[in-house]
Enzyme design. Structure first.
Site, short mmCIF file in Angstrom:
data_model
loop_
_atom_site.label_atom_id
_atom_site.label_comp_id
_atom_site.label_asym_id
_atom_site.label_seq_id
_atom_site.Cartn_x
_atom_site.Cartn_y
_atom_site.Cartn_z
N SER A 1 -6.04 5.73 1.37
CA SER A 1 -6.27 7.16 1.14
C SER A 1 -5.45 7.65 -0.03
O SER A 1 -4.57 6.96 -0.54
CB SER A 1 -5.87 7.94 2.39
OG SER A 1 -4.51 7.72 2.67
N HIS B 1 21.07 2.88 32.54
CA HIS B 1 21.83 4.12 32.45
C HIS B 1 23.08 3.89 31.62
O HIS B 1 23.72 2.85 31.79
CB HIS B 1 22.22 4.59 33.86
CG HIS B 1 23.13 5.79 33.83
ND1 HIS B 1 22.64 7.05 33.62
CD2 HIS B 1 24.47 5.89 33.97
CE1 HIS B 1 23.66 7.90 33.63
NE2 HIS B 1 24.78 7.22 33.84
N GLU C 1 1.63 27.54 6.30
CA GLU C 1 0.57 26.82 7.02
C GLU C 1 -0.62 27.74 7.23
O GLU C 1 -0.48 28.86 7.72
CB GLU C 1 1.14 26.31 8.36
CG GLU C 1 0.11 25.81 9.36
CD GLU C 1 -0.80 24.69 8.85
OE1 GLU C 1 -0.28 23.69 8.33
OE2 GLU C 1 -2.05 24.85 8.97
N GLY D 1 0.80 -1.23 0.00
CA GLY D 1 0.00 0.00 0.00
C GLY D 1 0.83 1.28 0.00
O GLY D 1 2.00 1.29 -0.39
N LEU E 1 -2.85 6.66 10.15
CA LEU E 1 -1.55 6.12 10.52
C LEU E 1 -1.51 4.63 10.20
O LEU E 1 -2.51 3.92 10.38
CB LEU E 1 -1.31 6.30 12.03
CG LEU E 1 -1.14 7.74 12.51
CD1 LEU E 1 -1.18 7.81 14.02
CD2 LEU E 1 0.17 8.32 11.97
N GLY F 1 1.47 23.36 3.87
CA GLY F 1 0.95 22.50 4.93
C GLY F 1 2.03 22.12 5.93
O GLY F 1 3.01 21.48 5.57
N GLY G 1 -10.38 -4.16 -7.50
CA GLY G 1 -11.53 -4.87 -6.95
C GLY G 1 -12.80 -4.03 -7.03
O GLY G 1 -12.78 -2.83 -6.73
N VAL H 1 -1.96 29.69 0.64
CA VAL H 1 -1.48 29.78 -0.74
C VAL H 1 -2.73 29.92 -1.62
O VAL H 1 -3.66 29.14 -1.51
CB VAL H 1 -0.69 28.52 -1.12
CG1 VAL H 1 -0.38 28.51 -2.61
CG2 VAL H 1 0.60 28.43 -0.31
N GLY I 1 4.65 17.18 5.50
CA GLY I 1 5.35 18.37 5.01
C GLY I 1 6.64 18.63 5.78
O GLY I 1 7.67 18.95 5.19
#
Ligand SMILES: Cc1cc2nc3c(=O)[nH]c(=O)nc-3n(C[C@H](O)[C@H](O)[C@H](O)COP(=O)(O)OP(=O)(O)OC[C@H]3O[C@@H](n4cnc5c(N)ncnc54)[C@H](O)[C@@H]3O)c2cc1C
Length: 463
Positions: free
Chosen positions: A142, A442, A200, A41, A317, A177, A116, A234, A182
């Site tokens: 998306s 540590h 932005e 994807g 995400l 953006g 599909g 813009v 971006g």
């Protein structure tokens, strides 16, 4: 019947491929329809993986030119071989997509190549095949959100897809953006020598991120040379012989101005992609933003049709899509499966990284939840001092009454790895005291997480 399956998934992004693998592991017969010539994807082909490969390579290039000398490593001024850097990125894509192909074979998942179309519940057409199935999962992801009037040619006016394949470092890159994509891709080209301006619309970058984090990170980006034009929109991008002329004006109205650019990156977000699936004909409901509507079990309003990932509501995400895919597969195989939407980490893979999980201070205030905040800066962390990576801090927000951790926010090198510690703690309903009592190795950057936890109700040791 060869073309009958328990499950047909449409789309082989992280949502679709994880759903398919988990379902196959749980004993279902599975086919995945994918129209791209590679699996994985957006994430593996043009998103997470190639962008991270370029972020990694460009960061090392920048380090070689800026911090090696101070560590006693004299290599001279590094010279960019962009063609090789892009090949390095392509190798990362190749390795990852082939990895998914291997997993499909291992789990006996059939990859049906082609677009599909859902002809009816239980029936998916792909090329000249019609697949019969009990369950259909829409995992079609998306696509880039477009700005009206600004045509993306993927050469000088690019989306993220063009921005991970530029053949030349632009002299001036204008990013439309100030969101995650971006800033990440702006960082890549900035490190390789471009002058980067981010325009932005809102008054701040990274909308939805904790305000203190945004303030700190904005300062860091400016120090790195980013020009940030906030509260600005813009209105036009014109192609000229010598480059691009970009017209901008204050979002709330005011005097317009023009800016020169060699490349403009349009990164104003992404929109759900369901084109060509046949949803209208089937009566599958979508919301105002084109996202497929689902119930708590990922089912659409049509029986036997489910949807997950970027094409439904929620953060766009990869790991959110993956979790949904696995939870749905578990449900379809008759098991329990669920996603805890309160604990979905988000990472900006810039340098330093920005990582968050849970609620921001603004969200807690808005919800009227009383909280304590504990903060610890990396300037007081031994490892950060040794490595000269002292930018940023860890902030832990915990419920005032119960001390339960409600949110963790980190700006710092490796914040994206450290945030997993916070996510684990939150999944186990940890209090800040629980974290403060854990023994951290540590010297590690992670010790700042313990110190921030100590700061929630008491005092950190190293401050
Ligand atoms: C530049 C960039 C960087 C990103 N970095 C990160 C990151 O670091 N971390 C992170 O978590 N997220 C990141 N993302 C977001 C992440 O890529 C998406 O959230 C994730 O890919 C969504 O997964 P998905 O499975 O829902 O859909 P997608 O990955 O979009 O996959 C959907 C697949 O469905 C296929 N498809 C669509 N329609 C059909 C059809 N009708 N028939 C057959 N196949 C079809 C498409 O070809 C595509 O392969 C990034 C995105 C971009 C663009």
């Amino acid at each position: 019947m060869a073309d009958a399956f328990d499950l047909v998934v449409i789309g082989a992004g992280p949502g679709g491929y994880e759903c398919a693998i988990k379902a196959a592991q749980l004993g279902l017969s599975v086919a995945v329809v994918e129209k791209r010539d590679r699996l994985g994807g957006t994430c593996l082909n043009i998103g997470c993986i190639p962008s991270k490969a370029l972020l990694h390579a460009s960061e090392l290039f920048h380090e070689a030119g800026h911090s090696f000398e101070g560590m006693g490593i004299d290599v001279g001024k590094p010279k960019l071989n962009l063609k090789q850097m892009l090949a390095f990125k392509d190798e990362a894509v190749d390795g990852n997509t082939k990895g998914v192909e291997f997993l499909f074979k291992k789990n006996k998942i059939e990859w049906v190549k082609g677009e599909g179309v859902i002809e009816a519940p239980g029936k998916v057409k792909a090329g000249n095949r019609t697949l019969e199935t009990k369950n259909i999962v829409i995992a079609t992801g998306s696509d880039v959100a477009q700005l009206p009037g600004i045509e993306i040619d993927e050469k000088t006016i690019v989306s993220s897809t063009g921005a991970i394949a530029l053949e030349k470092v632009p002299g001036k890159l204008l990013v439309i953006g100030g969101g995650v994509i971006g800033l990440e891709l702006g960082s890549v080209w900035g490190r390789l020598g471009a002058e980067v301006t981010v325009v932005e619309f809102l008054d701040n970058i990274l909308p939805g991120t904790d305000g203190e984090v945004v303030k700190n990170f904005t300062r860091i980006l400016k120090k790195q040379g980013f020009a940030l034009k906030l509260g600005t929109k813009v209105t036009k991008v014109e192609k000229q012989k010598s480059g691009l002329k970009v017209s901008v004006e204050p979002s709330k109205g005011g005097d317009a101005e023009t800016l020169d650019a060699d490349v403009v990156l349009v990164s104003i977000g992404r929109v759900a992609y369901t084109a060509g699936l046949g949803l209208d004909k089937l009566g599958v409901k979508t919301d105002k933003r084109g996202r497929v509507e689902i119930d708590a079990g990922y089912k659409t309003n049509v029986d036997g049709i489910y949807a997950i990932g970027d094409c439904v509501a929620g953060p766009m995400l990869a790991h959110k899509a993956m979790e949904e895919g696995v939870a749905l597969a578990e449900q379809l195989a008759g098991h329990y499966g669920a996603v805890n939407y309160d604990v979905i980490p988000g990472v900006v893979y810039t340098s330093p990284e920005v990582a968050s999980v849970g609620k921001t201070e603004e969200q807690l205030k808005e919800a009227g939840i009383d909280y304590n905040a504990g903060k610890f800066p990396f300037t007081a962390n031994g490892r950060a001092k040794a490595n000269k990576t002292t930018e940023g801090f860890v902030k832990i927000l915990a419920d005032k009454k119960t001390d339960r951790v409600l949110g963790v926010h980190i700006v710092g090198v490796n914040a994206g790895e450290m945030i997993a510690e916070a996510a684990i703690a939150m999944e186990f309903s940890s209090s800040s005291e629980d974290i403060a009592r854990i023994c951290f190795a540590h010297p590690t950057m992670s010790e700042a997480v313990k110190e921030a936890a100590l700061a929630v109700t008491g005092l950190p040791i190293h401050m």
